[in-house]
Design an enzyme around this catalytic site. Structure first.
Site, PDB file in Angstrom:
ATOM      1  N   GLU A  70      -1.327 -10.882   2.558  1.00 15.66           N
ATOM      2  CA  GLU A  70      -1.112 -10.100   3.791  1.00 15.66           C
ATOM      3  C   GLU A  70      -1.558 -10.906   5.013  1.00 15.66           C
ATOM      4  O   GLU A  70      -0.904 -10.884   6.047  1.00 15.66           O
ATOM      5  CB  GLU A  70      -1.887  -8.786   3.726  1.00 15.66           C
ATOM      6  CG  GLU A  70      -1.289  -7.781   2.754  1.00 15.66           C
ATOM      7  CD  GLU A  70      -2.136  -6.525   2.606  1.00 15.66           C
ATOM      8  OE1 GLU A  70      -1.565  -5.493   2.258  1.00 15.66           O
ATOM      9  OE2 GLU A  70      -3.359  -6.567   2.834  1.00 15.66           O
ATOM     10  N   GLY A  98       0.810  -1.219   0.000  1.00 14.55           N
ATOM     11  CA  GLY A  98       0.000   0.000   0.000  1.00 14.55           C
ATOM     12  C   GLY A  98       0.838   1.261   0.000  1.00 14.55           C
ATOM     13  O   GLY A  98       2.065   1.218   0.129  1.00 14.55           O
TER      14      GLY A  98
END
Ligand code: A5P
Length: 204
Positions: free
Chosen positions: A82, A6
């Site tokens: 993740e 991100g």
């Protein structure tokens, strides 16, 4: 070190690259192809998840975090890797800006990773359960967004998630759903760092 995904994690990667240049010795495990690309550009040594026996610490971002340090992830579409890496880490840290800290999760649409096979049927089930699903599209707005593991993402427009634990369990019982973006009892420390730094520790 587990390396999240991100726009916030970008700064972590940049900083790690600088520290490595100054002598820090770490090896990273990436959560996405995007992070792999950026980590390589900062000369961070990378290991394959299958070649590590333990991940000491993972630093990631999040889309929403509640007061119990539960959160929503997957806005960037990397929630599956993740979650695997977070689960396998001794310690998890999220770095977020203060706008992501909320009283109740759910304003941010909950990403759910689904297999392409029968995706219309999976979406139909989510509709019947009143989860307001929307198939995520790629940049062209025509074709489905495809994750690093060649799956699709459905975003659930729930507005409020009163019982995140129950919802996560319900979702994972639906065939076709691989993983959901609710990260429950996962993160140890949340650092909110715009302007004033705030550190929230999860109560054990
Ligand atoms: C990636 O799938 C996400 O879980 C990101 O970690 C999360 O969306 C935070 O991203 P930003 O730092 O870009 O807001």
């Amino acid at each position: 070190v587990g390396l999240g995904t991100g726009s916030t994690v970008y700064y972590t990667l940049r900083k790690l690259g600088k520290l490595i240049k100054e002598g820090l010795t770490i090896e990273g495990v990436s959560t996405s192809s995007e992070t792999t690309r950026i980590a390589k550009s900062f000369h961070i040594p990378l290991l394959n998840i299958d070649d590590v026996s333990v991940i000491d610490i993972t630093i990631d971002g999040a889309d929403e975090v509640d007061p119990d340090c539960n959160g929503i992830k997957g806005g960037g579409g990397a929630l599956l890797y993740e979650k695997i890496i977070a689960h396998f880490s001794q310690k998890n840290i999220w770095v977020v800006d203060s706008s992501k800290i909320v009283d109740t999760l759910g304003k941010f649409p909950l990403p759910v990773e689904i297999v392409p096979f029968g995706y219309r049927q999976t979406i139909q089930i989510l509709e019947e359960k009143k989860f307001n699903p929307q198939l995520r599209l790629s940049k062209d707005n025509q074709t489905p967004f495809v994750t690093d593991s060649d799956n699709y993402i459905v975003d659930l427009y729930l507005n409020r998630i009163e019982e995140p634990v129950k919802l996560a369990q319900k979702l994972n019982l639906i065939p076709g759903i691989i993983e959901n973006g609710l990260f429950i009892n996962t993160v140890d420390t949340v650092i909110s760092g715009d302007g004033q730094t705030r550190i929230i520790e999860r109560e054990l």
